[in-house]
Design a protein around this motif. Sequence first.
Motif, PDB file in Angstrom:
ATOM      1  N   GLU A  68       6.131  -2.785  -7.052  1.00  0.00           N
ATOM      2  CA  GLU A  68       6.137  -0.659  -6.893  1.00  0.00           C
ATOM      3  C   GLU A  68       6.491  -0.046  -7.231  1.00  0.00           C
ATOM      4  N   MET A  69       8.324  -0.803  -7.061  1.00  0.00           N
ATOM      5  CA  MET A  69       9.035  -0.028  -6.953  1.00  0.00           C
ATOM      6  C   MET A  69       9.556  -0.531  -8.686  1.00  0.00           C
ATOM      7  N   PHE A  70       9.658  -1.633  -8.994  1.00  0.00           N
ATOM      8  CA  PHE A  70       9.530  -1.814 -10.904  1.00  0.00           C
ATOM      9  C   PHE A  70       8.691  -0.531 -11.607  1.00  0.00           C
ATOM     10  N   GLU A  71       7.922  -0.661 -11.001  1.00  0.00           N
ATOM     11  CA  GLU A  71       6.535   0.885 -11.944  1.00  0.00           C
ATOM     12  C   GLU A  71       7.425   1.952 -11.599  1.00  0.00           C
ATOM     13  N   PHE A  98       4.902 -11.904  -6.636  1.00  0.00           N
ATOM     14  CA  PHE A  98       5.703 -10.490  -7.233  1.00  0.00           C
ATOM     15  C   PHE A  98       4.527  -9.372  -7.718  1.00  0.00           C
ATOM     16  N   ILE A  99       3.599 -10.529  -8.020  1.00  0.00           N
ATOM     17  CA  ILE A  99       2.843  -8.790  -8.372  1.00  0.00           C
ATOM     18  C   ILE A  99       1.969  -8.044  -7.408  1.00  0.00           C
ATOM     19  N   GLY A 100       2.290  -7.084  -7.557  1.00  0.00           N
ATOM     20  CA  GLY A 100       1.668  -6.167  -6.066  1.00  0.00           C
ATOM     21  C   GLY A 100       2.364  -6.060  -5.470  1.00  0.00           C
ATOM     22  N   THR A 113       1.510  -1.106  -0.232  1.00  0.00           N
ATOM     23  CA  THR A 113       0.010  -0.719  -0.128  1.00  0.00           C
ATOM     24  C   THR A 113       0.785   1.165  -0.386  1.00  0.00           C
ATOM     25  N   ILE A 114       0.595   2.437  -0.947  1.00  0.00           N
ATOM     26  CA  ILE A 114       1.244   2.789  -0.917  1.00  0.00           C
ATOM     27  C   ILE A 114       0.817   4.519  -0.271  1.00  0.00           C
TER      28      ILE A 114
END
Length: 425
Positions: free
Chosen positions: A122-125, A115-117, A11-12
Motif C-alpha cells: 500500500e505504501m509503495f503504491e 507482499f501483494i496487498g 485495509t485503508i
Amino acid sequence: MARLTRSRRSTISPHVQTAAKGQDMNAPDKNPPATLSDGVVDWLTNGTRDERFIDNIFAQMCLRLQQAGIPLKRSTLHVLIHHPQWLGARFMWSDGMREAEIARVDYDVRERSEFIGSPANEMFEGATEVRENLERDPALGRKHALYDEMRTKGLTDYVAWPLYYTLGKRHLVTFATDRPGGFNDAHIAALKKLLPVLALVSEIRIKNRLARTLLETYVGSHAGELILAGATRRGTGTTVRAAIMICDLRDFTKISDNWPRDDVIDLLNDYFDAMSEPIARHGGEILKFIGDGLLAIFPLSQPNACANLLHAVTEARAAMVALNERNNGSGRAPLNYGIGVHVGDVMYGNIGSTTRLDFTVIGPAVNMASRLEALTKQLGKKVLLSRAFADLVEPRFELERVGEHEVRGFSEPIELFAFEPGPTT
C-alpha cells in the motif's frame, strides 16, 4: 532468506483515503499540541547522537514510548538499503524485547504473494496511512495473513505510516497494540508526532550504513574503513608487506566473443564467487576485479597469512571443480584459470586523477605476481609461487620446484614453485 514481513494485505480506512490525496502525514503542525511522545521526540532529537545503529535506537524508542504511557505491543521499521544481495531490511520490536530483530529482504519480495496487498505494498503504491481494527469481525475487512497473525497474538489495532527521506523516498514504520479498543486519538497523535524526527534520525543511520556497504562492496572492508576514516587524499598511503595473489580466467576473449552476453555475465559471477569467497573466508582482501581477473592481498601482519592464502587457493580449486561439473551438465566447456603468487612490500593507498581515485596496491611485488600468473600458461601450471613466497610456507604444503625462469621486466631469473592443491591440503 528472510522476507519483509510474513504477511501483508491491508485495509485503508476512509479518513486515510482523504489523506492520501495530498496530506503529508509526516509534516509537523506549525504549533503542535503537547503529546505523550514529547519526551521521546526530545530524546530522538538530542539523545541519540552517540548511537551508531538504527536497530538500537528503534528498540529504545519503543521502550520509551511504553514508559510514556502509549500501549505499544509491536512495532516494525522497514527500510530500503539496496545491498548487492538484499533490497532492504526489517527491524521488528515486540513487547519484552530489549533489542530489535533484523531480517533481510530479498530483491524479489515485491513479486511474492505475501507482499501483494500488504501494508508495504500500500505504501509503495502511495498510501499515507494504513489502519486496521483487529477487534472487528475479520470478514468485514480485507483478508491477509498479517492481520490473522496479529489477532492470534491478541493485538487489537494496527497502524502503518510512510517515513519520508530526502527527495521523497519512502520507507515504512508500523505500530500495534493489544489495548481493548485499540489506540485512542491521543496515542495516534503522539505516534504521528514522532514520524518526522524518526525519519531524520533513521535516514542518517541508513545512509551511513549504505556508504559503508558501498565501500565494502567496491573496494573491500579494510580499504573501506580507511576511506571512511578520511584516507581520501591523492598520493597518500602506507607500505604493507603482504602476500599478493593475482588470478586470471583463461580464454575469456574467446568465451565473450562466442557466448550470449547474459551467459558471459553469469559465468563471470560464478567464477568470481568460486574464487572470492575462499579468499574472504581466510582473511584475504580483494582489492579489485580487472575484467576476468582479480587482485587480492594477505597482509603478513595477520597470523599464518601465507598458509591462509594456500588454503584459499585450495578451496577455490574445489569450487571451480564443482562449477565445471555444473557447467558440463549444461553443455558448457570447462573453465581454466591461472594464479600467480608473490610476497613483498607494496604501496597501499590512493592513486588516480584529481577527481577519481582508486584505492589499490602498487609496486614491483605486484608486477611479479602478475608476471607469474602469465607464466602459468607457458609452464602449464595452474598456480605458480615465487621463491620468496615459498620460503614462508609451512613444510606440510607440498610444493613442486619448476626451476628458474626469466620473468619479463626483471633482470634475474626467478626460482618458481607450483602448487597443486588436493582435497586434504
